[in-house]
Structure formats: structure tokens, C-alpha cells
Design a protein around this motif. Structure first.
Motif, PDB file in Angstrom:
ATOM      1  N   ALA A  68      31.433  18.482  16.001  1.00 28.13           N
ATOM      2  CA  ALA A  68      31.125  19.108  14.602  1.00 28.13           C
ATOM      3  C   ALA A  68      30.850  18.204  13.518  1.00 28.13           C
ATOM      4  N   LEU A  69      31.510  17.231  13.356  1.00 29.85           N
ATOM      5  CA  LEU A  69      31.111  15.822  12.378  1.00 29.85           C
ATOM      6  C   LEU A  69      29.756  15.142  12.474  1.00 29.85           C
ATOM      7  N   LEU A  70      29.210  15.401  13.835  1.00 29.56           N
ATOM      8  CA  LEU A  70      28.104  14.430  13.882  1.00 29.56           C
ATOM      9  C   LEU A  70      26.827  14.761  13.240  1.00 29.56           C
ATOM     10  N   PRO A  71      26.555  16.127  12.916  1.00 29.63           N
ATOM     11  CA  PRO A  71      25.354  16.308  12.119  1.00 29.63           C
ATOM     12  C   PRO A  71      25.363  16.098  10.692  1.00 29.63           C
ATOM     13  N   GLY A  72      26.373  15.658   9.863  1.00 30.99           N
ATOM     14  CA  GLY A  72      26.707  15.239   8.747  1.00 30.99           C
ATOM     15  C   GLY A  72      26.779  13.895   8.344  1.00 30.99           C
ATOM     16  N   LEU A  73      26.788  13.084   9.547  1.00 33.99           N
ATOM     17  CA  LEU A  73      26.789  11.642   9.594  1.00 33.99           C
ATOM     18  C   LEU A  73      25.641  10.995   9.342  1.00 33.99           C
ATOM     19  N   ALA A  74      24.488  11.539   9.455  1.00 30.20           N
ATOM     20  CA  ALA A  74      23.176  11.112   9.503  1.00 30.20           C
ATOM     21  C   ALA A  74      22.968  10.532   7.979  1.00 30.20           C
ATOM     22  N   PRO A  75      22.125   9.408   7.571  1.00 26.41           N
ATOM     23  CA  PRO A  75      21.314   8.781   8.677  1.00 26.41           C
ATOM     24  C   PRO A  75      22.080   7.350   9.361  1.00 26.41           C
ATOM     25  N   ALA A  76      23.273   7.342   9.041  1.00 29.02           N
ATOM     26  CA  ALA A  76      24.003   6.267   9.650  1.00 29.02           C
ATOM     27  C   ALA A  76      24.077   6.501  11.156  1.00 29.02           C
ATOM     28  N   PRO A  77      23.979   5.545  12.019  1.00 28.18           N
ATOM     29  CA  PRO A  77      23.977   5.391  13.446  1.00 28.18           C
ATOM     30  C   PRO A  77      25.362   5.679  13.879  1.00 28.18           C
ATOM     31  N   VAL A  78      25.788   6.695  14.857  1.00 21.05           N
ATOM     32  CA  VAL A  78      27.032   7.038  14.898  1.00 21.05           C
ATOM     33  C   VAL A  78      27.273   6.643  16.578  1.00 21.05           C
ATOM     34  N   VAL A  79      28.575   5.781  16.969  1.00 17.94           N
ATOM     35  CA  VAL A  79      28.930   5.502  18.299  1.00 17.94           C
ATOM     36  C   VAL A  79      29.941   6.204  18.412  1.00 17.94           C
ATOM     37  N   VAL A  80      29.807   7.098  19.492  1.00 18.42           N
ATOM     38  CA  VAL A  80      31.044   7.854  19.893  1.00 18.42           C
ATOM     39  C   VAL A  80      32.026   7.229  20.824  1.00 18.42           C
ATOM     40  N   MET A  81      33.261   7.357  20.622  1.00 15.96           N
ATOM     41  CA  MET A  81      34.055   6.738  21.203  1.00 15.96           C
ATOM     42  C   MET A  81      34.955   7.952  21.868  1.00 15.96           C
ATOM     43  N   THR A  82      35.429   8.107  23.071  1.00 18.35           N
ATOM     44  CA  THR A  82      36.290   8.934  23.687  1.00 18.35           C
ATOM     45  C   THR A  82      36.655   8.823  25.095  1.00 18.35           C
ATOM     46  N   GLY A  83      37.936   9.288  25.341  1.00 12.77           N
ATOM     47  CA  GLY A  83      38.654   9.129  26.742  1.00 12.77           C
ATOM     48  C   GLY A  83      37.844  10.230  27.635  1.00 12.77           C
ATOM     49  N   HIS A  84      37.272  10.952  26.869  1.00 20.33           N
ATOM     50  CA  HIS A  84      36.490  12.231  27.994  1.00 20.33           C
ATOM     51  C   HIS A  84      35.191  11.610  28.326  1.00 20.33           C
ATOM     52  N   ALA A  85      35.146  10.880  29.520  1.00 23.43           N
ATOM     53  CA  ALA A  85      33.712  10.002  29.460  1.00 23.43           C
ATOM     54  C   ALA A  85      33.080  10.771  30.779  1.00 23.43           C
ATOM     55  N   ASP A  86      32.627  12.104  30.206  1.00 24.45           N
ATOM     56  CA  ASP A  86      31.632  12.743  31.396  1.00 24.45           C
ATOM     57  C   ASP A  86      30.450  13.021  30.559  1.00 24.45           C
ATOM     58  N   ARG A  87      29.630  12.920  31.679  1.00 26.35           N
ATOM     59  CA  ARG A  87      28.070  12.963  31.276  1.00 26.35           C
ATOM     60  C   ARG A  87      27.520  13.952  30.442  1.00 26.35           C
ATOM     61  N   GLU A  88      28.186  15.352  30.652  1.00 27.14           N
ATOM     62  CA  GLU A  88      27.652  16.285  30.008  1.00 27.14           C
ATOM     63  C   GLU A  88      28.165  16.239  28.451  1.00 27.14           C
ATOM     64  N   LEU A  89      29.207  15.605  28.270  1.00 27.93           N
ATOM     65  CA  LEU A  89      29.782  15.475  26.757  1.00 27.93           C
ATOM     66  C   LEU A  89      28.777  14.404  26.023  1.00 27.93           C
ATOM     67  N   ALA A  90      28.485  13.489  26.855  1.00 29.25           N
ATOM     68  CA  ALA A  90      27.522  12.400  26.174  1.00 29.25           C
ATOM     69  C   ALA A  90      26.385  12.904  25.794  1.00 29.25           C
ATOM     70  N   LEU A  91      25.725  13.785  26.760  1.00 27.64           N
ATOM     71  CA  LEU A  91      24.387  14.495  26.367  1.00 27.64           C
ATOM     72  C   LEU A  91      24.652  15.311  25.121  1.00 27.64           C
ATOM     73  N   ARG A  92      25.526  15.794  25.095  1.00 27.54           N
ATOM     74  CA  ARG A  92      25.706  16.925  23.850  1.00 27.54           C
ATOM     75  C   ARG A  92      25.971  16.005  22.758  1.00 27.54           C
ATOM     76  N   ALA A  93      26.581  14.994  22.620  1.00 24.30           N
ATOM     77  CA  ALA A  93      27.004  14.142  21.461  1.00 24.30           C
ATOM     78  C   ALA A  93      25.615  13.663  21.177  1.00 24.30           C
ATOM     79  N   ILE A  94      24.639  13.069  22.018  1.00 24.48           N
ATOM     80  CA  ILE A  94      23.673  12.363  21.691  1.00 24.48           C
ATOM     81  C   ILE A  94      22.530  13.479  21.220  1.00 24.48           C
ATOM     82  N   GLY A  95      22.427  14.640  21.738  1.00 18.92           N
ATOM     83  CA  GLY A  95      21.874  15.804  21.281  1.00 18.92           C
ATOM     84  C   GLY A  95      22.028  16.033  19.889  1.00 18.92           C
ATOM     85  N   LEU A  96      23.336  15.768  19.533  1.00 16.14           N
ATOM     86  CA  LEU A  96      23.853  16.193  18.132  1.00 16.14           C
ATOM     87  C   LEU A  96      23.526  15.104  16.888  1.00 16.14           C
TER      88      LEU A  96
END
Length: 447
Positions: A68-96
Motif C-alpha cells: 500500500a505504501l509503494l505508489p506514494g514513494l515515487a519518484p525514488a526507486p524502491v527495493v522491496v525486501m521480504t521473507g515472502h519470496a514468491d513470484r506473484e508477490l514480486a510481480l505485484r510489487a513491481i506492478g505498483l
């Protein structure tokens, strides 16, 4: 040099201390947050060059909190860190809007590389925005050089159309600057700070077209050893320029039409639908209406792309633009050269069937032939275009030594071009040693 500022968002105090101290030791200024409220407070007071974001934040400690925080952090690049290392979550994060995705526990060497790349991206984006801002303030020509009535009318239309999101179809002969027009539309519109992605439809093999446009997922076909985003996703927020769209295979036209209708697509091998926001600008030198009659171009795609039409004209129809275009090309060459008055007359007297592209090649080659001289001569242009200067001009070349020097330079340039600038082969062709060739090139200003 200003210290680059990183926002580290993680709710674990031990990780904050260790990672924060490590980043500080690398020379970065690090600020920390553990909750969404702290993130909002810090981003309201400071600008950040990079955000390292753990998705599992309080109160729920689920990935939804960080997403939920991702859209408001632009224009700084955001590197997501998480223990939930699944592909669908990564795609959602990149999409946001996330720029990269790292699973925990973090590898310090990998984190260092990702941080450096992200900060380089941020710096380049900032520099690019500054240059674009300067260009918009200083360049009333929009990069379209000339004073003809046709060009003036084209600039006026660009100023009216650029602020909108309507699709644009640019037509005109090959080499007349259709991509320059597309870039002017992008650079003078509301998407100027976003990507401009050019797709040269005639240069992509038919079997690779879908992968290039829509991207693919790892394992979707032989050789797909990793996920790859397509050109459409790369243009998100900006402009997608479909150059020579008449060359697009029919099978691909159907898939492009579906994307244009829905603004969404599936990567090859993917099950998650991706939505993007792009402005479409297309260009062609083909007669699309005739292609529709011949069933080689879809009429429904044509009407989707057509929007507002712009046309570029051949140089033969605006001869008054040839000299200023040539002078601008020369000024952009190494050493900021200019065409001598006779050279300007020479370029103005020719038809240039290849239009601006042919003129550009000729002037750039002539600028290289001019070496350290500040002016490009008729002789340089004639040699660059594979022609012979007029006899009257040759007679003015001066004493025998000067004429021999001109001839020697021509022979050296011809040998270098024929050997693709392999000095050994060129020297052998000329019957001299390699050292002798290098000395002559230096004397003639060719190196």
C-alpha cells in the motif's frame, strides 16, 4: 558532493541497526522507519534517493501493508525486501512501482550492487529531467530545424496535440524525421518526464515480436531463463512509439489491437494481467489505406492508431530548410564545425532523395573528413557523398602540393572505409607501412 539519502523501512530494530550501520559505512545518509505512519512523516519532510522497504509491517504484518505504501514513494526507486519470496508477490510489487525485489535474509554483496544500481538510476533520471527542462525552455524549434511554412505548421500542430493523450499517426517519406516529431510530442506533453520507448516494427523478427512487446516469464519457452519485461511495460506512464507500424505481421496486429482496446496484456507464459498507461504514437511511410484493401493491415487497428494525423514532408518540398539543417548537424559534430558558404550552396542545390537521413550522413561524414578544420568544405561534402567537386572548385585548390594532399587524404579515407578502419589492412591496400599510415592520418587530421 551531496550525500545520497536512503530510507530504510523495517520493523525489526536489530535489522535496522545492522543494515543502517552497514549502509552508513558505505557513505550513505540513512533514515529509518518502522511503520507506515513514520514513512509518511519522513517522506513529507525529506526527499529520498532510494527506499529499502520491508513489506511485512505492522499492524497486520502482511505484505499488503508494504504494498500500500509503494505508489506514494515515487519518484525514488524502491527495493522491496521480504521473507515472502514468491513470484506473484514480486510481480505485484513491481506492478505498483517497485524497482527491484530482494528475498530475506539479504546477501550483503547483492544488496550493495542493487543499491548502487538503484542510486545510479535515480541520478540519471534527475539529470535527464534537468536536461529536458532546459530543452523545453530553450528550444522553440522542438528539435525540428528549418523555417519553411510546412515545418511551422507542423510545430503549431504539435503544440496543440502534445498536451493531450490522443493517439497520433505520423506519415511521410522515409528519412523525414518522423521519430523527431514523436519525441517532440512526448517532450512537450504532460508525460515528458516519463519513458519514451521506440519500437522499430520493421527490425523485429516476427517470431520475437510478442516477447519484445509484452515480455515473457521464466520457462515460458526454450531460452527463457529469466523473467523479462516487454517494451510496453517499459513505456508505462510515458509514450510508446510504433515506428514503421505498417511492417507489423498480421498475427501481431491482432494482439496489439487487444492491448489498445483494454490497456492490459499478459506476458508470454504469465497468468497475471498487467495494466499500463501509455500514449500511442505510430509512424509509417507506407500507404495503410492501400494495405487495408490488400488485406495486409487490419482496418480496426488502423482506426485505433489513427487518432490525429501528422505528415512530414520531403526535403525537396522545403528546400529552404536544407541549409539550416546541415548547419545544425555540423554544429553537433565533434569540434562544433560549420559549413563554409560554398558548402551551404552545394547542399542547397541537391535534391536529397533520402531526405534528412541522407543529408545527416553526408554532413557527419564530411565533418569527420574535415579533421581539425573548423569549416566543412565542398570538397569534404563531395567526397562524403561519393561525388567529385566541380572543376572550377578543384582549380582553386592551390599549388600542386595542396592538390596532392587533397588526393592523398581522399585515398586514405577510401581505404579506411573499405577496410572498416582496420589500419593494417588499409596500409597494405595503400602500399605503405602501418606506422606510415598513422603518421599520414595524423597529418591530415584523421586521428
Amino acid at each position: 558532493m551531496t550525500m545520497q539519502r536512503i530510507l530504510l523501512v523495517d520493523d525489526e530494530p536489530a535489522f535496522q541497526r545492522l543494515c543502517g550501520a552497514w549502509l552508513s559505512s558505505l557513505g550513505y545518509q540513512v533514515m529509518m522507519a518502522a511503520t507506515a505512519e513514520q514513512v509518511h512523516a519522513l517522506t513529507a519532510q525529506h526527499s529520498f534517493d532510494l527506499v529499502l522497504l520491508d513489506l511485512a509491517l505492522p499492524p497486520s504484518f502482511t505484505p499488503e501493508e508494504g504494498l500500500a505504501l509503494l505508489p506514494g514513494l515515487a519518484p525514488a526507486p524502491v527495493v522491496v525486501m521480504t521473507g515472502h519470496a514468491d513470484r506473484e508477490l514480486a510481480l505485484r510489487a513491481i506492478g505498483l512501482g517497485a524497482w527491484d525485489f530482494l528475498p530475506k535474509p539479504l546477501d550483503p554483496d547483492l544488496l550493495r550492487v542493487v543499491v548502487e544500481r538503484a542510486l545510479t538510476k535515480r541520478r540519471l533520471e534527475h539529470e535527464l529531467a534537468q536536461w529536458r527542462a532546459r530543452g523545453l525552455q530553450d528550444d522553440s524549434t522542438m528539435g525540428l530545424i528549418g523555417a519553411s511554412a510546412d515545418l511551422g505548421e507542423l510545430r503549431s500542430l504539435i503544440r496543440r496535440i502534445a498536451p493531450t493523450d490522443v493517439p497520433v499517426m505520423i506519415t511521410g517519406p522515409s528519412g523525414t524525421g518522423k521519430e523527431l516529431v514523436a519525441r517532440a510530442l512526448h517532450g512537450h506533453g504532460k508525460r515528458a518526464g516519463k519513458p519514451f520507448v521506440a519500437v522499430h516494427c520493421g527490425a523485429i523478427p516476427g517470431e520475437l515480436f510478442e516477447s519484445e512487446l509484452f515480455g515473457h516469464c521464466k520457462g515460458s519457452f526454450t531460452g527463457a531463463d529469466r523473467d523479462r519485461i516487454g517494451l510496453i511495460a517499459a513505456a508505462d506512464g510515458g509514450t510508446l512509439f510504433l515506428d514503421e507500424v505498417g511492417e507489423m505481421p498480421l498475427a501481431m496486429q491482432v494482439k496489439l489491437l487487444r492491448f489498445l482496446q483494454s490497456s492490459s496484456f499478459f506476458a508470454i507464459g504469465g497468468r497475471a494481467e498487467q495494466r499500463v498507461d501509455v500514449r500511442i504514437v505510430a509512424a509509417t511511410n507506407r500507404d495503410l489505406a492501400a494495405m487495408i484493401d490488400e488485406k495486409t493491415f487490419r482496418d480496426d487497428l488502423f482506426y485505433r492508431l489513427k487518432g490525429i494525423g501528422l505528415r512530414t514532408t520531403a526535403l525537396a518540398e522545403r528546400a529552404e530548410d536544407v541549409a539550416p539543417i546541415a548547419q545544425a548537424i555540423a554544429a553537433a559534430a565533434d569540434g562544433a564545425k560549420r559549413l563554409a558558404a560554398p558548402a551551404l550552396e552545394w547542399v542547397g542545390a541537391r535534391a536529397w532523395p533520402g531526405n534528412v537521413r541522407q543529408l545527416q550522413h553526408c554532413v557527419q561524414t564530411a565533418a569527420a573528413l574535415a579533421g581539425k578544420q573548423s569549416e566543412i568544405t565542398v570538397d569534404d561534402l563531395a567526397l562524403a557523398c561519393g561525388e567529385v567537386a566541380a572543376p572550377a572548385q578543384q582549380a582553386e585548390a592551390g599549388p600542386l602540393e595542396a592538390q596532392l594532399a587533397v588526393l592523398e587524404k581522399r585515398l586514405i579515407v577510401a581505404a579506411l572505409e573499405e577496410s572498416r578502419h582496420n589500419h593494417t589492412h588499409a596500409a597494405r591496400q595503400l602500399g605503405i607501412s602501418r606506422v606510415g599510415l598513422l603518421n599520414k592520418m595524423r597529418r591530415h587530421g584523421l586521428r
